[in-house]
Design an enzyme around this catalytic site. Structure first.
Site, short mmCIF file in Angstrom:
data_model
loop_
_atom_site.label_atom_id
_atom_site.label_comp_id
_atom_site.label_asym_id
_atom_site.label_seq_id
_atom_site.Cartn_x
_atom_site.Cartn_y
_atom_site.Cartn_z
N ASN A 1 58.23 38.99 48.41
CA ASN A 1 58.60 40.48 48.39
C ASN A 1 59.11 40.87 49.92
OD1 ASN A 1 58.89 43.25 48.07
ND2 ASN A 1 56.87 43.52 47.24
N GLY B 1 47.36 51.89 43.36
CA GLY B 1 46.35 52.57 44.20
C GLY B 1 45.51 53.78 43.87
N HIS C 1 59.56 50.17 39.81
CA HIS C 1 58.22 49.79 39.25
C HIS C 1 58.18 49.19 37.95
CE1 HIS C 1 56.53 53.45 41.85
NE2 HIS C 1 56.70 52.39 42.59
N LYS D 1 56.08 40.01 52.07
CA LYS D 1 54.60 39.94 51.54
C LYS D 1 54.63 38.69 50.67
CE LYS D 1 53.36 44.65 50.30
NZ LYS D 1 53.19 45.42 49.23
N GLU E 1 44.34 53.37 40.08
CA GLU E 1 43.22 52.41 39.73
C GLU E 1 42.01 52.72 40.41
OE1 GLU E 1 44.62 48.67 41.43
OE2 GLU E 1 46.66 48.79 39.89
N ASN E 2 42.12 53.58 41.62
CA ASN E 2 40.80 54.02 42.24
C ASN E 2 40.24 55.51 42.26
OD1 ASN E 2 40.52 51.01 43.32
ND2 ASN E 2 42.52 51.48 44.29
N ASP F 1 48.09 60.46 52.02
CA ASP F 1 46.81 59.71 51.31
C ASP F 1 45.89 60.74 50.57
OD1 ASP F 1 44.36 58.27 50.63
OD2 ASP F 1 45.24 56.69 51.97
N ARG G 1 57.66 61.43 49.04
CA ARG G 1 58.99 61.75 48.43
C ARG G 1 58.45 63.11 47.50
NH1 ARG G 1 59.21 56.06 46.09
NH2 ARG G 1 60.02 54.66 47.68
N GLY H 1 54.14 55.51 46.44
CA GLY H 1 55.38 55.64 45.45
C GLY H 1 54.85 55.78 43.93
N GLY I 1 50.78 55.20 42.95
CA GLY I 1 50.65 54.69 44.36
C GLY I 1 51.25 55.86 45.38
N GLU J 1 52.02 42.63 39.90
CA GLU J 1 53.31 42.50 39.84
C GLU J 1 53.60 41.10 40.21
OE1 GLU J 1 53.36 46.45 42.15
OE2 GLU J 1 55.53 46.48 41.37
N ARG K 1 60.88 39.49 44.33
CA ARG K 1 61.13 40.73 43.77
C ARG K 1 62.46 41.06 44.61
NH1 ARG K 1 57.00 45.90 44.81
NH2 ARG K 1 58.07 47.20 43.59
P1 AMP Z 1 49.79 51.69 46.65
O1 AMP Z 1 51.00 52.34 46.98
O2 AMP Z 1 49.51 51.31 44.99
O3 AMP Z 1 49.00 50.79 47.67
O4 AMP Z 1 48.84 53.14 46.71
C1 AMP Z 1 48.42 53.65 47.96
C2 AMP Z 1 47.81 55.16 47.74
O5 AMP Z 1 46.76 55.05 46.69
C3 AMP Z 1 47.36 55.79 48.90
O6 AMP Z 1 48.22 56.43 49.72
C4 AMP Z 1 46.21 56.93 48.21
O7 AMP Z 1 46.90 58.16 48.04
C5 AMP Z 1 45.76 56.16 46.95
N1 AMP Z 1 44.64 55.58 46.95
C6 AMP Z 1 44.11 54.46 47.07
N2 AMP Z 1 42.72 54.25 47.01
C7 AMP Z 1 42.57 55.44 46.69
C8 AMP Z 1 41.02 55.98 46.25
N3 AMP Z 1 40.05 55.18 46.48
N4 AMP Z 1 41.08 57.30 45.94
C9 AMP Z 1 42.17 58.10 45.93
N5 AMP Z 1 43.18 57.67 46.37
C10 AMP Z 1 43.41 56.36 46.51
#
Ligand code: AMP
Length: 420
Positions: free
Chosen positions: A7, A331, A180, A14, A334-335, A283, A241, A212, A210, A384, A91
């Site tokens: 990727n 991100g 995505h 990656k 899931e979390n 974040d 964005r 994005g 995430g 992915e 990708r």
């Molecule tokens: P990704 O682009 O899929 O890697 O997701 C990254 C984003 O997920 C980060 O900028 C966070 O806003 C969010 N994120 C990841 N872990 C957590 C968590 N434990 N709690 C809240 N937001 C999270």
């Protein structure tokens, strides 16, 4: 069969190396800041210590060479020879209207990806660099392209057309493409499997949240709408964005500030969203912390974010005539226990009831709706890379079958692909 998944971003690579006999990851890694003073390279072989390097890496060709060298290195490597790699899956961000499925890369396919550079100016050139570097270093290995836009190609015209003069679509290809796609495909197929097939889960809404972020409406297993558009800028409010805005804001701000088209593009892509609204971070974790300490803009940023996601869930439920499952992935999806809870709160009118206890989960495939909830809510970690590896295996199998049929028709002895 061993498959390498690549990727390439504009300054990053990656990768993951899979043994597809059991879909195990043999090694993975990330190279960043390619072409800059000091690049960083993290290589993580399975069952061995992680290796980190920091040194200049001039271009993607040099980067891919380093990745391949690491994979076969006697100390940090995981295979003995590059001959063990049966396919490389790439990708590719934008396949325009040309590609709805993954394809074997040929010179014609590269040309078609080049034609889509206008639509994906940051990613498609990097994707092509990665493909060409792999072709050079592994000339006999099939290279497969898996498009981020592919899964969304089943959208009907009423979902992908904008209310612009039709010539914008006909002459310039201005339409919704969506992104995505590999993630929406993976998690919707997992949800279908978990719910027992399309009869039980005709209408799924997948939320890839995430940095994005996008939402997709999946009817009978096919994408019928998605929030990202011609580019990944449209749709939800994201990390940096802006998502949906009144298009008249663009000329308005350009006149007010004197920003050029490039500057306003960067303003909307890199300085907006959660970062622009909160003034703190892109974040959610940082913003939630600030909100807890009473930071007003942090609180507002989170409210705008949640509102934009709920609006899409509601509108996709309306256009599909209801919803059977809602899936959270990526991100944040899931979390973030708190954000999932905030997003689902108030969706009870749709029949979606979140279970507070089940929702206390991080990064694990789990149903988080109450037992009696008519709409099932899931957390499904996306994968992915695995989709890309599986598509590569599928295309190689077709190639092998075609090869065997041709040989049989010619009465020639079968030529075995030793690596498949
Ligand atoms: P990704 O682009 O899929 O890697 O997701 C990254 C984003 O997920 C980060 O900028 C966070 O806003 C969010 N994120 C990841 N872990 C957590 C968590 N434990 N709690 C809240 N937001 C999270």
């Amino acid at each position: 069969m061993i498959v390498l998944v690549i990727n390439c971003g504009s300054s990053s690579i990656k990768y993951q190396l899979f043994d597809m006999r059991n879909e195990a990851v043999l090694a993975k890694g990330l190279m960043e800041r390619i072409g800059m003073d000091k690049a960083s390279f993290i290589h993580q072989p399975a069952h061995k210590d992680r290796v980190t390097l920091s040194r200049p890496i001039n271009d993607h060709g040099v980067g891919i060479r380093m990745v391949l060298d690491s994979l076969v290195d006697p100390t940090i490597g995981v295979i003995e020879s590059l001959n063990e790699i049966a396919a490389v899956g790439h990708r590719v961000l934008h396949g325009g209207m040309k590609f709805s499925d993954s394809v074997l890369i040929t010179p014609d396919v590269i040309e078609a990806i080049e034609e889509c550079v206008e639509l994906g100016p940051l990613h498609n050139p990097a994707n092509i660099l990665g493909i060409k570097a792999c072709e050079k270093l592994m000339p006999d290995v099939p290279q497969i392209a898996v498009f981020d836009t592919g899964f969304h190609q089943t959208m009907p015209p009423h979902a992908y057309l904008y209310g612009l003069p039709y010539e914008a679509f006909e002459k310039y290809g201005v339409r919704r493409y969506g992104f995505h796609g590999t993630s929406h495909r993976y998690v919707s197929q997992r949800a279908l499997a978990l719910m027992g097939g399309v009869e039980k889960a005709r209408r799924i809404i997948t939320c890839h949240l995430g940095n994005g972020a996008s939402v997709a409406a999946i009817l009978n297993g096919c994408c019928v709408d998605t929030s990202m558009g011609l580019t990944p800028l449209e749709g939800l409010v994201m990390g940096t964005r802006c998502g949906d805005i009144d298009p008249a804001i663009i000329p308005f701000l350009m006149k007010k500030t004197g920003m050029s088209p490039e500057e306003i593009d960067a303003y909307m892509n890199k300085k907006s969203g959660l970062l622009g609204l909160s003034g703190i971070s892109n974040d959610v974790r940082d913003i939630e912390e600030a909100a807890l300490q009473g930071h007003n803009r942090a609180n507002i940023a989170l409210e705008v974010y949640v509102h934009s996601i709920r609006k899409y869930i509601g509108s996709y439920a309306a256009t599909m005539g209801g919803v059977d499952a809602i899936v959270f992935t990526a991100g944040l999806g899931e979390n973030s226990i708190s954000m999932r809870s905030r997003i689902c709160h108030g969706l009870e009118f749709l029949g979606a009831y979140i279970d507070t206890n089940k929702n206390s989960v991080y990064g694990k495939e789990t149903e988080i709706s109450t037992d009696s909830s008519p709409v099932k809510i899931f957390v499904i970690p996306t994968n992915e890379e695995l989709v890309i590896a599986r598509d590569s295996v599928g295309i190689c199998a077709k190639l092998q079958n075609a090869d065997q049929s041709q040989n049989a028709a010619l009465g020639a002895p079968r030529r075995a692909h030793s690596s498949l």
